[in-house]
Write a protein that holds these residues in place. Structure first.
Motif, PDB file in Angstrom:
ATOM      1  N   ARG A 337       0.848  -1.209   0.000  1.00  0.00           N
ATOM      2  CA  ARG A 337       0.000   0.000   0.000  1.00  0.00           C
ATOM      3  C   ARG A 337       0.879   1.254   0.000  1.00  0.00           C
ATOM      4  O   ARG A 337       0.640   2.195  -0.747  1.00  0.00           O
ATOM      5  N   CYS A 338       1.936   1.234   0.814  1.00  0.00           N
ATOM      6  CA  CYS A 338       2.854   2.384   0.913  1.00  0.00           C
ATOM      7  C   CYS A 338       3.496   2.662  -0.449  1.00  0.00           C
ATOM      8  O   CYS A 338       3.531   3.806  -0.920  1.00  0.00           O
ATOM      9  N   LEU A 339       3.982   1.589  -1.125  1.00  0.00           N
ATOM     10  CA  LEU A 339       4.656   1.768  -2.414  1.00  0.00           C
ATOM     11  C   LEU A 339       3.668   2.153  -3.517  1.00  0.00           C
ATOM     12  O   LEU A 339       4.029   2.888  -4.448  1.00  0.00           O
ATOM     13  N   LEU A 340       2.412   1.697  -3.405  1.00  0.00           N
ATOM     14  CA  LEU A 340       1.397   2.115  -4.382  1.00  0.00           C
ATOM     15  C   LEU A 340       1.091   3.606  -4.232  1.00  0.00           C
ATOM     16  O   LEU A 340       0.935   4.319  -5.220  1.00  0.00           O
ATOM     17  N   ILE A 341       1.034   4.081  -2.986  1.00  0.00           N
ATOM     18  CA  ILE A 341       0.800   5.517  -2.753  1.00  0.00           C
ATOM     19  C   ILE A 341       1.964   6.316  -3.348  1.00  0.00           C
ATOM     20  O   ILE A 341       1.754   7.334  -4.027  1.00  0.00           O
ATOM     21  N   ALA A 342       3.192   5.816  -3.129  1.00  0.00           N
ATOM     22  CA  ALA A 342       4.379   6.509  -3.673  1.00  0.00           C
ATOM     23  C   ALA A 342       4.368   6.474  -5.204  1.00  0.00           C
ATOM     24  O   ALA A 342       4.701   7.474  -5.857  1.00  0.00           O
ATOM     25  N   GLN A 343       3.972   5.332  -5.786  1.00  0.00           N
ATOM     26  CA  GLN A 343       3.922   5.201  -7.252  1.00  0.00           C
ATOM     27  C   GLN A 343       2.922   6.205  -7.848  1.00  0.00           C
ATOM     28  O   GLN A 343       3.213   6.890  -8.828  1.00  0.00           O
ATOM     29  N   LEU A 344       1.762   6.296  -7.201  1.00  0.00           N
ATOM     30  CA  LEU A 344       0.716   7.234  -7.662  1.00  0.00           C
ATOM     31  C   LEU A 344       1.238   8.663  -7.586  1.00  0.00           C
ATOM     32  O   LEU A 344       1.085   9.445  -8.524  1.00  0.00           O
ATOM     33  N   ALA A 345       1.902   9.006  -6.472  1.00  0.00           N
ATOM     34  CA  ALA A 345       2.429  10.368  -6.285  1.00  0.00           C
ATOM     35  C   ALA A 345       3.509  10.670  -7.326  1.00  0.00           C
ATOM     36  O   ALA A 345       3.530  11.743  -7.925  1.00  0.00           O
ATOM     37  N   ALA A 346       4.359   9.698  -7.592  1.00  0.00           N
ATOM     38  CA  ALA A 346       5.462   9.914  -8.542  1.00  0.00           C
ATOM     39  C   ALA A 346       4.934  10.106  -9.960  1.00  0.00           C
ATOM     40  O   ALA A 346       5.441  10.930 -10.725  1.00  0.00           O
ATOM     41  N   ARG A 347       3.871   9.375 -10.295  1.00  0.00           N
ATOM     42  CA  ARG A 347       3.333   9.460 -11.668  1.00  0.00           C
ATOM     43  C   ARG A 347       2.351  10.613 -11.836  1.00  0.00           C
ATOM     44  O   ARG A 347       2.010  10.964 -12.975  1.00  0.00           O
ATOM     45  N   GLN A 348       1.860  11.127 -10.678  1.00  0.00           N
ATOM     46  CA  GLN A 348       0.818  12.172 -10.767  1.00  0.00           C
ATOM     47  C   GLN A 348      -0.364  11.681 -11.603  1.00  0.00           C
ATOM     48  O   GLN A 348      -1.059  12.482 -12.234  1.00  0.00           O
ATOM     49  N   ASP A 349      -0.568  10.349 -11.606  1.00  0.00           N
ATOM     50  CA  ASP A 349      -1.698   9.815 -12.347  1.00  0.00           C
ATOM     51  C   ASP A 349      -1.966   8.403 -11.841  1.00  0.00           C
ATOM     52  O   ASP A 349      -1.058   7.766 -11.293  1.00  0.00           O
ATOM     53  N   VAL A 350      -3.183   7.907 -12.008  1.00  0.00           N
ATOM     54  CA  VAL A 350      -3.483   6.534 -11.578  1.00  0.00           C
ATOM     55  C   VAL A 350      -2.758   5.577 -12.518  1.00  0.00           C
ATOM     56  O   VAL A 350      -2.946   5.640 -13.735  1.00  0.00           O
ATOM     57  N   PRO A 351      -1.884   4.705 -11.990  1.00  0.00           N
ATOM     58  CA  PRO A 351      -1.110   3.830 -12.883  1.00  0.00           C
ATOM     59  C   PRO A 351      -1.991   2.793 -13.576  1.00  0.00           C
ATOM     60  O   PRO A 351      -3.076   2.475 -13.098  1.00  0.00           O
ATOM     61  N   ASP A 352      -1.506   2.262 -14.716  1.00  0.00           N
ATOM     62  CA  ASP A 352      -2.278   1.211 -15.386  1.00  0.00           C
ATOM     63  C   ASP A 352      -2.145  -0.095 -14.609  1.00  0.00           C
ATOM     64  O   ASP A 352      -1.276  -0.249 -13.745  1.00  0.00           O
ATOM     65  N   ARG A 353      -3.013  -1.041 -14.921  1.00  0.00           N
ATOM     66  CA  ARG A 353      -3.095  -2.288 -14.148  1.00  0.00           C
ATOM     67  C   ARG A 353      -1.767  -3.056 -14.193  1.00  0.00           C
ATOM     68  O   ARG A 353      -1.322  -3.606 -13.180  1.00  0.00           O
ATOM     69  N   GLU A 354      -1.102  -3.077 -15.363  1.00  0.00           N
ATOM     70  CA  GLU A 354       0.156  -3.825 -15.485  1.00  0.00           C
ATOM     71  C   GLU A 354       1.184  -3.286 -14.488  1.00  0.00           C
ATOM     72  O   GLU A 354       1.905  -4.048 -13.839  1.00  0.00           O
ATOM     73  N   SER A 355       1.247  -1.956 -14.348  1.00  0.00           N
ATOM     74  CA  SER A 355       2.243  -1.371 -13.432  1.00  0.00           C
ATOM     75  C   SER A 355       1.909  -1.700 -11.981  1.00  0.00           C
ATOM     76  O   SER A 355       2.809  -1.931 -11.166  1.00  0.00           O
ATOM     77  N   VAL A 356       0.631  -1.741 -11.666  1.00  0.00           N
ATOM     78  CA  VAL A 356       0.221  -2.073 -10.291  1.00  0.00           C
ATOM     79  C   VAL A 356       0.563  -3.535 -10.001  1.00  0.00           C
ATOM     80  O   VAL A 356       1.132  -3.862  -8.953  1.00  0.00           O
ATOM     81  N   ILE A 357       0.249  -4.414 -10.963  1.00  0.00           N
ATOM     82  CA  ILE A 357       0.536  -5.841 -10.779  1.00  0.00           C
ATOM     83  C   ILE A 357       2.046  -6.067 -10.649  1.00  0.00           C
ATOM     84  O   ILE A 357       2.512  -6.819  -9.785  1.00  0.00           O
ATOM     85  N   GLU A 358       2.827  -5.373 -11.476  1.00  0.00           N
ATOM     86  CA  GLU A 358       4.294  -5.520 -11.434  1.00  0.00           C
ATOM     87  C   GLU A 358       4.838  -5.095 -10.059  1.00  0.00           C
ATOM     88  O   GLU A 358       5.693  -5.774  -9.483  1.00  0.00           O
ATOM     89  N   LEU A 359       4.310  -3.985  -9.510  1.00  0.00           N
ATOM     90  CA  LEU A 359       4.760  -3.529  -8.194  1.00  0.00           C
ATOM     91  C   LEU A 359       4.492  -4.601  -7.142  1.00  0.00           C
ATOM     92  O   LEU A 359       5.359  -4.932  -6.323  1.00  0.00           O
TER      93      LEU A 359
END
Ligand code: SF4
Length: 401
Positions: A337-359
């Motif tokens: 959850r922490c890394l998903l929040i960081a990923q969202l903040a870094a991208r300034q956009d909701v990531p696509d499903r592949e990127s979420v699954i990869e994380l």
């Protein structure tokens, strides 16, 4: 389980690279008698034996495949296929190589469970790539189908109250009457309460407890209030857990990049306390996560949690400290959850499903498969305290307030 097929040379993160591959004794003996000279020669150079400390403090000798350049298995060919399988047969592979990413348990010589591990990109795609809740089925399985496969916790005996407890936790996590954060809080409360349901009238106690939690599932709550009043403590815990992970010099580069990126993104410095500015940034990013990420990916995260319960959470006669598996599940989810929040903040956009699954796949590989790290994390939280009480307090606080 029936849909899973290894993608072999097309796999973006092959399990033949980047970690130790344990070889079972029977396979070692078989390899020593291998007729094919080239494979036998490579085997004699590739298999190393070392002592490993066991849970009971004793040490046992284990055999592993030594990793070559780039941490690749010496039998992994340049085309991404396995030399042993190419030159001989699949049945000649070790139990680990034949079984992963399947995780198989066989209880009391009559009941088996088979799950998939999301550290495998293809298994992660199957489990996290659907908008449907995970479903399970039961069927008769010829014992021969398990021959030569790795059976986890072999020889252990399931406690009678284990399956009802697991089924009810899955029921809570799959209940669509509550937001996922609230379901996980209730599942956590139920888990720790159920640990007191053993002994006299255990069934009745568990039924009463389930009825009480079934009633709580019907109570509506306000999502944003769920997490607000404890972020400073939570962020400090997440920082410590990430810093502990970053201490490993062999940490895979993709996960190191994610963990360092999260801490840097919130302006956090290794070894320094969480500043007011870092907390403000984290809380802002967390609100964006709740508003924009969760509505899109709540089902994916539910499937991740349900799969983790099905694959890991067992109460056996031989393991009285089974609560550690629940702690490990909550810890991993909190880091995801922490890394998903960081990923969202870094991208300034909701990531696509592949990127979420990869994380999630990479985090499971870097955290979930490292028992030593998970034990160190637990040890850092239970110093001078009763382990069960300290881990319960950690779980309740990191999920609640
Ligand atoms: S990680 Fe999964 S898909 Fe990739 S090579 Fe291993 S089993 Fe196959």
């Amino acid at each position: 389980m029936d849909d899973f097929i290894c993608t072999g040379s097309l796999c973006p993160d092959t399990c033949c690279q980047g970690w130790e591959i344990v070889i079972d004794e029977a396979t070692c003996e078989r390899y020593a008698k291998m007729p094919d000279g080239e494979v036998r020669d490579l085997l004699s150079r590739a298999i190393v034996h070392r002592q490993e400390e066991q849970a009971d403090g004793s040490s046992a000798e284990i055999a592993c495949i030594r990793m070559g350049k780039g941490q690749r298995c010496l039998f992994l060919r340049n085309d991404g296929w396995c030399l042993i399988q190419r030159k001989t047969t699949e049945t000649n592979l070790s139990e680990t190589c034949r079984t992963y990413p399947r995780v198989i348990y066989c209880w009391n010589e009559s009941y088996a469970e088979r799950a998939l591990c999301v550290s495998c990109p293809e298994a992660a795609r199957l489990i996290l790539g659907t908008d449907e809740p995970l479903r399970f089925h039961t069927k008769q399985l010829p014992e021969a189908e398990l021959a030569g496969l790795r059976i986890t916790d072999e020889g252990e005996h399931l406690r009678a109250d284990c399956l009802p407890l697991r089924r009810f936790i899955v029921h809570i996590l799959q209940s669509d009457t509550q937001p996922l954060a609230r379901r996980l809080q209730l599942a956590d409360e139920f888990f720790w309460a159920a640990t007191d349901c053993s002994g006299h009238h255990a069934d009745k106690k568990q039924q009463d407890l389930q009825a009480a939690f079934e009633a709580q599932l019907a109570v509506e709550v306000d999502p944003p209030a769920l997490l607000k009043n404890n972020d400073a403590w939570r962020l400090a815990q997440l920082q410590q857990l990430l810093e502990l992970r970053l201490k490993n010099p062999e940490l895979r580069p993709d996960f190191r990049w994610r963990a360092e990126g999260a801490l840097k993104g919130w302006g956090m410095t290794v070894g320094e306390a969480v500043s007011a500015d870092s907390l403000a940034r984290y809380e802002e990013d967390q609100s964006v996560y709740q508003l924009f990420f969760l509505p899109e990916y709540q089902q994916l995260l539910e499937n991740y949690l349900v799969n983790a319960v099905f694959k890991n959470l067992f109460m056996t006669e031989e393991q009285p400290d089974y609560y550690r598996e629940w702690f490990r599940l909550v810890l991993q989810f909190s880091l995801v959850r922490c890394l998903l929040i960081a990923q969202l903040a870094a991208r300034q956009d909701v990531p696509d499903r592949e990127s979420v699954i990869e994380l999630i796949q990479q985090t499971t590989r870097a955290i979930g498969h490292d028992a030593l790290y998970l034990d160190q994390a637990a040890a850092s939280l239970t110093v001078g305290q009763d382990a069960a009480q300290a881990l319960q307090a950690f779980c309740q606080r990191i999920l609640k307030g």
